[in-house]
Design a protein around this motif. Sequence first.
Motif, PDB file in Angstrom:
ATOM      1  N   SER A  15       0.347  16.311  -4.140  1.00 21.48           N
ATOM      2  CA  SER A  15      -1.021  16.460  -4.629  1.00 21.48           C
ATOM      3  C   SER A  15      -1.611  15.088  -4.957  1.00 21.48           C
ATOM      4  N   GLU A  16      -2.930  15.031  -5.020  1.00 30.07           N
ATOM      5  CA  GLU A  16      -3.602  13.772  -5.336  1.00 30.07           C
ATOM      6  C   GLU A  16      -3.288  13.328  -6.760  1.00 30.07           C
ATOM      7  N   SER A  17      -3.140  14.296  -7.664  1.00 35.48           N
ATOM      8  CA  SER A  17      -2.850  13.946  -9.055  1.00 35.48           C
ATOM      9  C   SER A  17      -1.477  13.283  -9.177  1.00 35.48           C
ATOM     10  N   ASP A  18      -0.495  13.772  -8.405  1.00 31.48           N
ATOM     11  CA  ASP A  18       0.832  13.141  -8.424  1.00 31.48           C
ATOM     12  C   ASP A  18       0.746  11.702  -7.920  1.00 31.48           C
ATOM     13  N   PHE A  19      -0.095  11.492  -6.911  1.00 32.91           N
ATOM     14  CA  PHE A  19      -0.293  10.151  -6.369  1.00 32.91           C
ATOM     15  C   PHE A  19      -0.893   9.236  -7.442  1.00 32.91           C
ATOM     16  N   HIS A  20      -1.919   9.718  -8.151  1.00 33.02           N
ATOM     17  CA  HIS A  20      -2.545   8.949  -9.229  1.00 33.02           C
ATOM     18  C   HIS A  20      -1.528   8.624 -10.327  1.00 33.02           C
ATOM     19  N   TYR A  21      -0.732   9.627 -10.715  1.00 38.15           N
ATOM     20  CA  TYR A  21       0.273   9.421 -11.758  1.00 38.15           C
ATOM     21  C   TYR A  21       1.247   8.314 -11.361  1.00 38.15           C
ATOM     22  N   PHE A  22       1.742   8.404 -10.144  1.00 38.72           N
ATOM     23  CA  PHE A  22       2.739   7.447  -9.676  1.00 38.72           C
ATOM     24  C   PHE A  22       2.182   6.025  -9.665  1.00 38.72           C
ATOM     25  N   ILE A  23       0.980   5.871  -9.117  1.00 36.06           N
ATOM     26  CA  ILE A  23       0.364   4.540  -9.023  1.00 36.06           C
ATOM     27  C   ILE A  23       0.117   3.975 -10.420  1.00 36.06           C
ATOM     28  N   ALA A  24      -0.401   4.827 -11.319  1.00 37.25           N
ATOM     29  CA  ALA A  24      -0.713   4.369 -12.675  1.00 37.25           C
ATOM     30  C   ALA A  24       0.560   3.942 -13.413  1.00 37.25           C
TER      31      ALA A  24
ATOM     32  N   LYS B 212      -5.620  -1.931  -5.672  1.00 31.52           N
ATOM     33  CA  LYS B 212      -4.821  -2.863  -4.860  1.00 31.52           C
ATOM     34  C   LYS B 212      -3.625  -2.156  -4.229  1.00 31.52           C
ATOM     35  N   LEU B 213      -3.167  -1.088  -4.887  1.00 27.59           N
ATOM     36  CA  LEU B 213      -2.041  -0.321  -4.360  1.00 27.59           C
ATOM     37  C   LEU B 213      -2.498   0.821  -3.448  1.00 27.59           C
ATOM     38  N   GLY B 214      -3.799   0.850  -3.169  1.00 29.99           N
ATOM     39  CA  GLY B 214      -4.305   1.838  -2.221  1.00 29.99           C
ATOM     40  C   GLY B 214      -4.863   3.099  -2.821  1.00 29.99           C
ATOM     41  N   ASP B 215      -5.092   3.109  -4.117  1.00 30.52           N
ATOM     42  CA  ASP B 215      -5.614   4.308  -4.777  1.00 30.52           C
ATOM     43  C   ASP B 215      -7.073   4.093  -5.158  1.00 30.52           C
ATOM     44  N   SER B 216      -7.980   4.638  -4.369  1.00 28.17           N
ATOM     45  CA  SER B 216      -9.410   4.517  -4.659  1.00 28.17           C
ATOM     46  C   SER B 216      -9.774   5.510  -5.762  1.00 28.17           C
ATOM     47  N   ILE B 217     -10.237   4.978  -6.901  1.00 27.04           N
ATOM     48  CA  ILE B 217     -10.482   5.827  -8.053  1.00 27.04           C
ATOM     49  C   ILE B 217     -11.591   5.236  -8.901  1.00 27.04           C
ATOM     50  N   SER B 218     -12.424   6.106  -9.485  1.00 22.18           N
ATOM     51  CA  SER B 218     -13.532   5.647 -10.315  1.00 22.18           C
ATOM     52  C   SER B 218     -13.051   5.298 -11.716  1.00 22.18           C
TER      53      SER B 218
ATOM     54  N   MET C 288      -6.674  -1.437 -15.084  1.00 22.64           N
ATOM     55  CA  MET C 288      -5.926  -0.364 -14.421  1.00 22.64           C
ATOM     56  C   MET C 288      -6.597   0.026 -13.102  1.00 22.64           C
ATOM     57  N   LYS C 289      -7.919   0.160 -13.139  1.00 25.70           N
ATOM     58  CA  LYS C 289      -8.663   0.521 -11.928  1.00 25.70           C
ATOM     59  C   LYS C 289      -8.431  -0.509 -10.824  1.00 25.70           C
ATOM     60  N   GLU C 290      -8.498  -1.788 -11.177  1.00 28.74           N
ATOM     61  CA  GLU C 290      -8.311  -2.849 -10.186  1.00 28.74           C
ATOM     62  C   GLU C 290      -6.899  -2.830  -9.611  1.00 28.74           C
ATOM     63  N   LYS C 291      -5.907  -2.654 -10.474  1.00 28.56           N
ATOM     64  CA  LYS C 291      -4.516  -2.649 -10.019  1.00 28.56           C
ATOM     65  C   LYS C 291      -4.221  -1.435  -9.138  1.00 28.56           C
TER      66      LYS C 291
ATOM     67  N   MET D  63       0.841  -1.200   0.000  1.00 27.63           N
ATOM     68  CA  MET D  63       0.000   0.000   0.000  1.00 27.63           C
ATOM     69  C   MET D  63       0.880   1.256   0.000  1.00 27.63           C
ATOM     70  N   MET D  64       0.555   2.209  -0.888  1.00 25.76           N
ATOM     71  CA  MET D  64       1.290   3.458  -0.964  1.00 25.76           C
ATOM     72  C   MET D  64       0.657   4.493  -0.028  1.00 25.76           C
ATOM     73  N   SER D  65       1.484   5.353   0.546  1.00 23.23           N
ATOM     74  CA  SER D  65       0.993   6.398   1.436  1.00 23.23           C
ATOM     75  C   SER D  65       0.750   7.677   0.646  1.00 23.23           C
ATOM     76  N   LYS D  66      -0.518   8.069   0.511  1.00 23.29           N
ATOM     77  CA  LYS D  66      -0.887   9.256  -0.264  1.00 23.29           C
ATOM     78  C   LYS D  66      -0.319  10.526   0.367  1.00 23.29           C
ATOM     79  N   GLU D  67      -0.130  10.507   1.707  1.00 22.82           N
ATOM     80  CA  GLU D  67       0.307  11.696   2.426  1.00 22.82           C
ATOM     81  C   GLU D  67       1.698  12.172   2.004  1.00 22.82           C
ATOM     82  N   LEU D  68       2.475  11.277   1.410  1.00 24.41           N
ATOM     83  CA  LEU D  68       3.836  11.642   1.019  1.00 24.41           C
ATOM     84  C   LEU D  68       3.879  12.431  -0.287  1.00 24.41           C
ATOM     85  N   PHE D  69       2.755  12.517  -0.979  1.00 24.99           N
ATOM     86  CA  PHE D  69       2.711  13.206  -2.271  1.00 24.99           C
ATOM     87  C   PHE D  69       2.168  14.621  -2.105  1.00 24.99           C
TER      88      PHE D  69
END
Length: 242
Positions: free
Chosen positions: A9-18, A40-46, A34-37, A1-7
Amino acid sequence: MMSKELFSSESDFHYFIALQCLSDSEKPIGSWIMKEKMEKLGDSISLASVGRLLKELDGLGWTELVSSQGRILTIHGQRQLEVMQNDFERLKIEAEMKKATDSENAQDIIDLLNVRILIESEVIKSVIENASVEEIGRLEDSVKQHKECVRIGGDSELLPINFHQVLCTLSRNRFLNSVLKLLLHEELRLEEKFPTIATKLRDAHHIVEHELILEAVKARDVERAVFLTKDHIQRLIQSITN
């Protein structure tokens, strides 16, 4: 699981996970996978957000669409991921260091000082090998300022640590420089929690020890400067433990 707090912005977090998901895959990835993966890494996204995200990545040149199979990383995307991975690892280390100062255990200050013995010994070597006469003059100015402040009875509370901060700036090794700066910063944060210990450390910062280290630096005597630096910090530790 990735920690969103270290980024930042939220967009940077999405970019990194993707980008991470695409890098880990041996074949192109579509929006659903992509959504499922990402989840699994902790990024809740529609699913809709995934679609917009992939188009943004295409626009940045980090991904490309392979017919109807999905996206893959481009060379630029792989390089960007490597940059973000390095930044993420550095932020994790910094977060762990800051978390250490949240402890209510005074032993942490002693542990930190023991690390300083190792790092500052290498810093002093770098200073002697690389600093110019003019740069070493800044270290001398720090000692003079401390002596004058004591002479007139001024507030010299933070002047002892200034000597070590100047050493940081004179080191040509940016990694040693950064580590020592971080240690000094965290030491001050810990001292705020333990004012009695902070007072002992200030009292133990004898000007004469800084003067001896300065003279060894000016003489370019590496062996003596390292010995004096280690001895100085060891005396700080003893001031707490005795």
